[in-house]
Design a protein around this motif. Sequence first.
Motif, PDB file in Angstrom:
ATOM      1  N   THR A 190       0.826  -1.201   0.000  1.00 29.51           N
ATOM      2  CA  THR A 190       0.000   0.000   0.000  1.00 29.51           C
ATOM      3  C   THR A 190       0.863   1.255   0.000  1.00 29.51           C
ATOM      4  N   ALA A 191       0.556   2.197  -0.898  1.00 26.78           N
ATOM      5  CA  ALA A 191       1.300   3.458  -0.950  1.00 26.78           C
ATOM      6  C   ALA A 191       1.174   4.193   0.376  1.00 26.78           C
ATOM      7  N   GLY A 192       2.297   4.718   0.860  1.00 29.26           N
ATOM      8  CA  GLY A 192       2.300   5.438   2.126  1.00 29.26           C
ATOM      9  C   GLY A 192       2.601   4.576   3.333  1.00 29.26           C
ATOM     10  N   VAL A 193       2.805   3.279   3.139  1.00 34.50           N
ATOM     11  CA  VAL A 193       3.223   2.382   4.225  1.00 34.50           C
ATOM     12  C   VAL A 193       4.727   2.213   4.115  1.00 34.50           C
ATOM     13  N   LEU A 194       5.446   2.745   5.086  1.00 33.35           N
ATOM     14  CA  LEU A 194       6.904   2.866   4.977  1.00 33.35           C
ATOM     15  C   LEU A 194       7.578   2.169   6.144  1.00 33.35           C
ATOM     16  N   ALA A 195       8.224   1.041   5.886  1.00 35.24           N
ATOM     17  CA  ALA A 195       8.995   0.351   6.922  1.00 35.24           C
ATOM     18  C   ALA A 195      10.322   1.064   7.117  1.00 35.24           C
ATOM     19  N   GLN A 196      10.663   1.314   8.347  1.00 33.07           N
ATOM     20  CA  GLN A 196      11.910   1.990   8.685  1.00 33.07           C
ATOM     21  C   GLN A 196      13.043   0.971   8.854  1.00 33.07           C
ATOM     22  N   PRO A 197      14.300   1.431   8.935  1.00 39.03           N
ATOM     23  CA  PRO A 197      15.413   0.491   9.123  1.00 39.03           C
ATOM     24  C   PRO A 197      15.204  -0.363  10.376  1.00 39.03           C
ATOM     25  N   ALA A 198      15.635  -1.609  10.309  1.00 36.89           N
ATOM     26  CA  ALA A 198      15.464  -2.533  11.429  1.00 36.89           C
ATOM     27  C   ALA A 198      16.219  -2.061  12.662  1.00 36.89           C
ATOM     28  N   GLU A 199      15.642  -2.302  13.810  1.00 32.41           N
ATOM     29  CA  GLU A 199      16.313  -1.992  15.077  1.00 32.41           C
ATOM     30  C   GLU A 199      17.510  -2.928  15.269  1.00 32.41           C
ATOM     31  N   ARG A 200      18.514  -2.439  15.981  1.00 33.52           N
ATOM     32  CA  ARG A 200      19.688  -3.258  16.321  1.00 33.52           C
ATOM     33  C   ARG A 200      19.417  -3.892  17.682  1.00 33.52           C
ATOM     34  N   THR A 201      19.053  -5.147  17.678  1.00 36.78           N
ATOM     35  CA  THR A 201      18.556  -5.792  18.882  1.00 36.78           C
ATOM     36  C   THR A 201      19.620  -6.645  19.581  1.00 36.78           C
ATOM     37  N   MET A 202      19.390  -6.898  20.861  1.00 42.96           N
ATOM     38  CA  MET A 202      20.280  -7.725  21.671  1.00 42.96           C
ATOM     39  C   MET A 202      20.307  -9.161  21.166  1.00 42.96           C
ATOM     40  N   GLY A 203      19.133  -9.689  20.841  1.00 40.09           N
ATOM     41  CA  GLY A 203      19.012 -11.057  20.362  1.00 40.09           C
ATOM     42  C   GLY A 203      17.962 -11.133  19.272  1.00 40.09           C
ATOM     43  N   LEU A 204      17.662 -12.326  18.821  1.00 42.95           N
ATOM     44  CA  LEU A 204      16.704 -12.518  17.728  1.00 42.95           C
ATOM     45  C   LEU A 204      17.036 -11.615  16.541  1.00 42.95           C
ATOM     46  N   ARG A 205      18.302 -11.575  16.180  1.00 43.88           N
ATOM     47  CA  ARG A 205      18.733 -10.648  15.136  1.00 43.88           C
ATOM     48  C   ARG A 205      18.261 -11.050  13.754  1.00 43.88           C
ATOM     49  N   SER A 206      17.883 -12.313  13.574  1.00 41.52           N
ATOM     50  CA  SER A 206      17.351 -12.730  12.280  1.00 41.52           C
ATOM     51  C   SER A 206      15.842 -12.485  12.189  1.00 41.52           C
ATOM     52  N   SER A 207      15.271 -11.884  13.218  1.00 45.48           N
ATOM     53  CA  SER A 207      13.856 -11.528  13.220  1.00 45.48           C
ATOM     54  C   SER A 207      13.754 -10.006  13.133  1.00 45.48           C
ATOM     55  N   PRO A 208      13.416  -9.453  11.964  1.00 35.65           N
ATOM     56  CA  PRO A 208      13.433  -8.001  11.811  1.00 35.65           C
ATOM     57  C   PRO A 208      12.339  -7.315  12.618  1.00 35.65           C
ATOM     58  N   VAL A 209      12.742  -6.290  13.352  1.00 38.36           N
ATOM     59  CA  VAL A 209      11.821  -5.480  14.153  1.00 38.36           C
ATOM     60  C   VAL A 209      12.078  -4.020  13.793  1.00 38.36           C
ATOM     61  N   ALA A 210      11.022  -3.289  13.467  1.00 40.84           N
ATOM     62  CA  ALA A 210      11.214  -1.907  13.035  1.00 40.84           C
ATOM     63  C   ALA A 210       9.950  -1.101  13.255  1.00 40.84           C
ATOM     64  N   GLN A 211      10.096   0.220  13.136  1.00 43.07           N
ATOM     65  CA  GLN A 211       8.928   1.086  13.103  1.00 43.07           C
ATOM     66  C   GLN A 211       8.271   1.004  11.728  1.00 43.07           C
ATOM     67  N   LEU A 212       6.980   1.276  11.717  1.00 45.12           N
ATOM     68  CA  LEU A 212       6.214   1.281  10.478  1.00 45.12           C
ATOM     69  C   LEU A 212       5.454   2.610  10.430  1.00 45.12           C
ATOM     70  N   VAL A 213       5.771   3.425   9.428  1.00 47.10           N
ATOM     71  CA  VAL A 213       5.172   4.753   9.296  1.00 47.10           C
ATOM     72  C   VAL A 213       4.043   4.703   8.278  1.00 47.10           C
ATOM     73  N   PHE A 214       2.912   5.312   8.639  1.00 45.95           N
ATOM     74  CA  PHE A 214       1.773   5.431   7.731  1.00 45.95           C
ATOM     75  C   PHE A 214       1.633   6.907   7.360  1.00 45.95           C
ATOM     76  N   ASP A 215       1.942   7.219   6.119  1.00 43.33           N
ATOM     77  CA  ASP A 215       1.939   8.595   5.631  1.00 43.33           C
ATOM     78  C   ASP A 215       0.794   8.766   4.629  1.00 43.33           C
ATOM     79  N   GLN A 216      -0.386   9.095   5.174  1.00 43.97           N
ATOM     80  CA  GLN A 216      -1.577   9.276   4.339  1.00 43.97           C
ATOM     81  C   GLN A 216      -1.839   8.022   3.483  1.00 43.97           C
ATOM     82  N   ALA A 217      -1.680   6.859   4.103  1.00 47.23           N
ATOM     83  CA  ALA A 217      -1.894   5.599   3.385  1.00 47.23           C
ATOM     84  C   ALA A 217      -3.386   5.365   3.191  1.00 47.23           C
TER      85      ALA A 217
END
Length: 379
Positions: A190-217
Amino acid sequence: MTVERVLPTPEAYDLIELATELADRELAGRAAEFEARAEFPREVVRTLGRAGLLGLPFAESDGGAGQPYEVYLQVLEVLASRWLAVAEAVSVHTLSCYPVAEYGTDRQRKLLPEMLGGELLGAYCLSEPQGGSDAAALTTRAVRDGDDYVVTGTKAWITHAAVADFYNVFCRTGGPGTRGISCLFVPAGTAGVLAQPAERTMGLRSSPVAQLVFDQARVPAEHLVGAAGSGFGVAMSALAAGRLGIAACAVGLAQAALDHAVGYARQREQFGRPIIDLQGLGFLLADMATQVSAARAVTLAAARLRDAGRAYAVEAAKAKLFATDVAMKVTVDAVQVLGGYGYVADHPVERYLREAKVLQIVEGTNQIQRVVISRALAR
């Protein structure tokens, strides 16, 4: 160590055997390298889906396997004992499929076979930068505009952000409080759904965790899951089941740490004998084994209540609280059993320790679980 299981059907034993075979072949030997590269194993998850392991607790008419939750959780435990990030991916995906499976329209439900088969990977979007534990205070807003909702805001700590094919987004369509929250099914493209760079986590590094921005989606209004204003109830209902998934993941991780510590203690010799024969270490391992068994028991007891159609949310909170605290303690003790060797990456217990910590946080922190339990006692 072999885990003695009492399962409800012969088919359930076959599923555990299949899960064990796949976990040994597809997961165990890959975890360290994927974690080192912080790479999400999308094809591994797809393989599990094609084997039928992603839709276990869902109805056969929707493309699932119609299995009891107590069976699904034990499959999840097996996966977690080989690679926690994959088991967590299965748990999060199950959580993400739940709103459509339970509350979706006939048109939305047509996607379930692909969702439950793993061809479409999901993410669950509830937390926000300023609102994690206080989910009712979320501020992401969806404003009706003709046949669409226009979504604006930011979600945080979203597992599978950037790799998911769909997002269940909890957003405010009405006024303040729980009654103003709705759930929207949002395709990842969907246009306007923007995944941000993955967080640098202590563990579970192969599991991507990030912010998700909705810009007039813009999301079609027909993607509303359940009635407008019912989203908070959908979210809490999903989380009760999701907490059991995290508890099962914790049991699997703790079992892996115990198994590695026992194997090491049988081989490592000091003072002319294996260190497992030294009472200090033997008793420590005995306590670890007892705690893992207890965590498994409280988790499955809650699952059986769910399978029986009885209220189980408080028992799920107890299971999540206890099992994840056990995972933290058992992984710490496993490092201690190995001594200096436990502190280096040559053995997996240092990774297990780093991974255990997040289980005390996700799906509601363990402090929130205590709130749920204590409020129930007060009633």
